[in-house]
Design a protein around this motif. Structure first.
Motif, short mmCIF file in Angstrom:
data_model
loop_
_atom_site.label_atom_id
_atom_site.label_comp_id
_atom_site.label_asym_id
_atom_site.label_seq_id
_atom_site.Cartn_x
_atom_site.Cartn_y
_atom_site.Cartn_z
N SER A 170 0.83 -1.28 0.06
CA SER A 170 -0.01 -0.02 -0.04
C SER A 170 0.79 1.10 0.07
N SER A 171 2.05 1.28 0.37
CA SER A 171 3.17 2.34 0.12
C SER A 171 3.36 2.73 -1.00
N VAL A 172 3.29 2.06 -2.19
CA VAL A 172 3.54 2.19 -3.64
C VAL A 172 2.62 3.18 -4.08
N VAL A 173 3.06 4.23 -4.59
CA VAL A 173 2.22 5.12 -5.55
C VAL A 173 2.36 5.17 -6.91
N GLY A 174 3.57 4.63 -7.43
CA GLY A 174 3.64 4.39 -9.07
C GLY A 174 4.78 3.39 -9.43
N ARG A 175 4.83 3.03 -10.57
CA ARG A 175 5.79 1.94 -10.92
C ARG A 175 6.34 2.91 -12.43
N LEU A 176 7.68 2.85 -12.45
CA LEU A 176 8.34 3.49 -13.26
C LEU A 176 8.29 2.82 -14.55
N ASP A 177 8.20 3.54 -15.73
CA ASP A 177 7.81 3.25 -17.11
C ASP A 177 8.89 3.63 -18.18
N ALA A 178 9.43 4.84 -17.69
CA ALA A 178 10.30 5.82 -18.76
C ALA A 178 10.98 6.84 -17.92
N VAL A 179 12.10 7.03 -18.53
CA VAL A 179 12.87 8.42 -18.14
C VAL A 179 12.21 9.42 -19.19
N ALA A 180 11.81 10.45 -18.82
CA ALA A 180 11.62 11.42 -19.59
C ALA A 180 12.55 12.50 -20.00
N TRP A 181 13.40 12.79 -19.03
CA TRP A 181 14.40 13.63 -19.21
C TRP A 181 15.60 13.26 -18.29
N PRO A 182 16.87 13.49 -18.90
CA PRO A 182 17.22 14.12 -20.11
C PRO A 182 16.81 13.29 -21.22
N LEU A 183 16.63 13.98 -22.40
CA LEU A 183 16.35 13.83 -23.84
C LEU A 183 17.50 13.03 -24.18
N PRO A 184 17.13 11.88 -25.09
CA PRO A 184 16.01 11.48 -25.78
C PRO A 184 15.03 10.69 -24.79
N GLY A 185 15.39 10.50 -23.65
CA GLY A 185 14.48 9.67 -22.86
C GLY A 185 14.43 8.23 -23.15
N GLU A 186 14.05 7.22 -22.30
CA GLU A 186 14.39 5.81 -22.46
C GLU A 186 13.14 5.00 -21.91
N VAL A 187 12.52 4.00 -22.39
CA VAL A 187 11.59 3.09 -21.81
C VAL A 187 12.24 2.27 -20.89
N LEU A 188 11.89 1.86 -19.75
CA LEU A 188 12.38 1.10 -18.78
C LEU A 188 11.81 -0.51 -18.94
N GLU A 189 12.52 -1.37 -19.75
CA GLU A 189 12.27 -2.37 -19.86
C GLU A 189 12.19 -3.32 -18.67
N ARG A 190 11.38 -4.46 -18.56
CA ARG A 190 11.33 -5.00 -17.48
C ARG A 190 12.44 -6.23 -17.40
N PRO A 191 13.20 -6.67 -16.18
CA PRO A 191 14.46 -7.41 -16.39
C PRO A 191 13.76 -8.66 -16.61
N GLY A 192 14.63 -9.55 -17.43
CA GLY A 192 14.18 -10.85 -17.74
C GLY A 192 14.67 -11.87 -16.42
N GLY A 193 15.44 -11.61 -15.57
CA GLY A 193 15.94 -12.16 -14.38
C GLY A 193 14.91 -12.75 -13.40
N PHE A 194 13.70 -12.23 -13.47
CA PHE A 194 12.65 -12.54 -12.57
C PHE A 194 11.47 -13.21 -13.13
N ALA A 195 11.70 -13.26 -14.57
CA ALA A 195 10.66 -13.76 -15.38
C ALA A 195 10.20 -15.30 -15.13
N ARG A 196 11.34 -15.98 -14.87
CA ARG A 196 10.99 -17.39 -14.55
C ARG A 196 10.53 -17.86 -13.30
N LEU A 197 10.44 -16.97 -12.30
CA LEU A 197 9.68 -16.99 -10.83
C LEU A 197 8.26 -16.86 -11.09
N PRO A 198 7.50 -17.42 -9.99
CA PRO A 198 6.11 -17.40 -10.27
C PRO A 198 5.57 -16.17 -10.16
N GLY A 199 4.61 -15.81 -11.10
CA GLY A 199 4.11 -14.51 -11.36
C GLY A 199 4.75 -13.70 -12.26
#
Length: 250
Positions: A170-199
Motif C-alpha cells: 500500500s506504500s507504492v504510489v507508482g511504477r516507473l515506465d520511462a525516463v522522460a528527461w534528459p532527452l532522448p528519454g528511455e523506456v524502462l524494460e522489465r528485467p528478464g531475471g525474474f521472469a521465470r519466478l512465479p508471477g
C-alpha cells in the motif's frame, strides 16, 4: 482556360479540406495523448543515485499510477513509507510476500526462494550485495533494493525491523515506465531475471502508444497546416501560367 481555372480552384478547395481534416485529427491525437498520459502517469524527479545507472539523481521519470497489488518482482517503484522517510523514494522490487530473499548465491548473485537471479542492471560487476543477508518477506509486503548496491539505503539496512526491512504494498504510489528527461528519454524494460519466478514480470504500460499519439498528432498538425497553403499556391501558379500561355497564343 475556364476549365483549367475551375480545375485549379477544385484542387485548392480539396487541399484546404484535406488540410483541415489533418489538423483536426492531429489535435485529437495530440491533446488526447497528453490527457491520456496525464491520467495514467505521474512525473517524479529522482532524488538520489541509489538506482543508478537505470535512473540517476535529477532524472525526470514517468511513473504509472498503479495499485501496490499489481507490483511484481523487478519493478522499479515510487513509494512512501514513514518508517523509511517522509519523502518519496525509488527502489527496485526483488521480493514479494512469501519470498525468501538472500545473498549471495553462486557467482555472487541474489537468490529468491533459492533461485539465482541475473541482474544486468547493477552498477558494478561485483556481488549483488557486499553484505550477506537472508530475509523472509511477509504477505502483503515488498523487499526493495537499489541498483547501486554499495551506496543504497534499502531493505538491507532495516533487516532487524519488523517485517525484515520490507514495506507494505500500500506504500507504492507508482511504477516507473520511462525516463522522460534528459532527452532522448528511455523506456524502462522489465528485467528478464525474474521472469521465470512465479508471477513473472509486469508489462510496460502504454507509454509507447501515448508517445506515438502525441508525435503523430504534432506531425499532422504541422503537415496539415502547411499542406493547404502549398496546394493553393501551386494552384494559383498553375492558373497564372495557363492564362499567360493563352495570351501568348492570341
Amino acid at each position: 482556360m475556364a476549365a483549367a481555372g475551375r480545375e485549379n480552384n477544385g484542387r485548392g478547395r480539396l487541399g484546404s479540406a484535406l488540410s483541415g481534416v489533418a489538423v483536426a485529427v492531429g489535435f485529437v491525437l495530440f491533446l488526447g495523448g497528453f490527457i491520456w498520459g496525464a491520467v495514467i502517469y505521474q512525473p517524479y524527479t529522482v532524488p538520489t543515485d541509489s538506482m543508478s545507472p537505470a535512473v540517476r539523481a535529477g532524472d525526470r521519470v514517468l511513473a504509472q499510477r498503479v495499485d501496490g497489488d499489481r507490483v511484481r518482482r523487478g519493478d522499479i517503484v515510487v513509494f512512501r513509507d514513514r518508517e523509511w522517510s517522509d519523502v518519496l523514494m525509488v527502489k527496485r522490487v526483488v521480493g514479494v510476500g512469501g519470498d525468501t530473499v538472500a545473498c549471495c548465491g553462486a557467482g555472487g548473485r541474489l537468490t529468491v526462494n533459492g533461485e539465482p537471479v541475473d541482474e544486468p542492471y547493477l552498477s558494478s560487476g561485483g556481488p549483488a550485495s557486499a553484505e550477506k543477508f537472508t530475509a523472509d518477506v511477509p504477505d502483503g509486503q515488498l523487499f526493495l533494493l537499489g541498483d547501486e548496491r554499495t551506496g543504497s539505503l534499502d531493505s538491507r539496512s532495516r533487516l532487524q525491523e519488523a517485517g525484515e526491512g520490507s514495506v507494505a504494498r500500500s506504500s507504492v504510489v507508482g511504477r516507473l515506465d520511462a525516463v522522460a528527461w534528459p532527452l532522448p528519454g528511455e523506456v524502462l524494460e522489465r528485467p528478464g531475471g525474474f521472469a521465470r519466478l512465479p508471477g513473472g514480470v509486469s508489462e510496460v504500460g502504454p507509454i509507447r502508444l501515448i508517445t506515438s499519439s502525441v508525435l503523430l498528432g504534432a506531425a499532422l498538425i504541422v503537415g496539415g497546416a502547411a499542406y493547404g497553403p502549398v496546394v493553393e499556391r501551386l494552384a494559383r501558379r498553375a492558373g497564372g501560367q495557363g492564362r499567360g500561355g493563352a495570351a501568348d497564343a492570341g
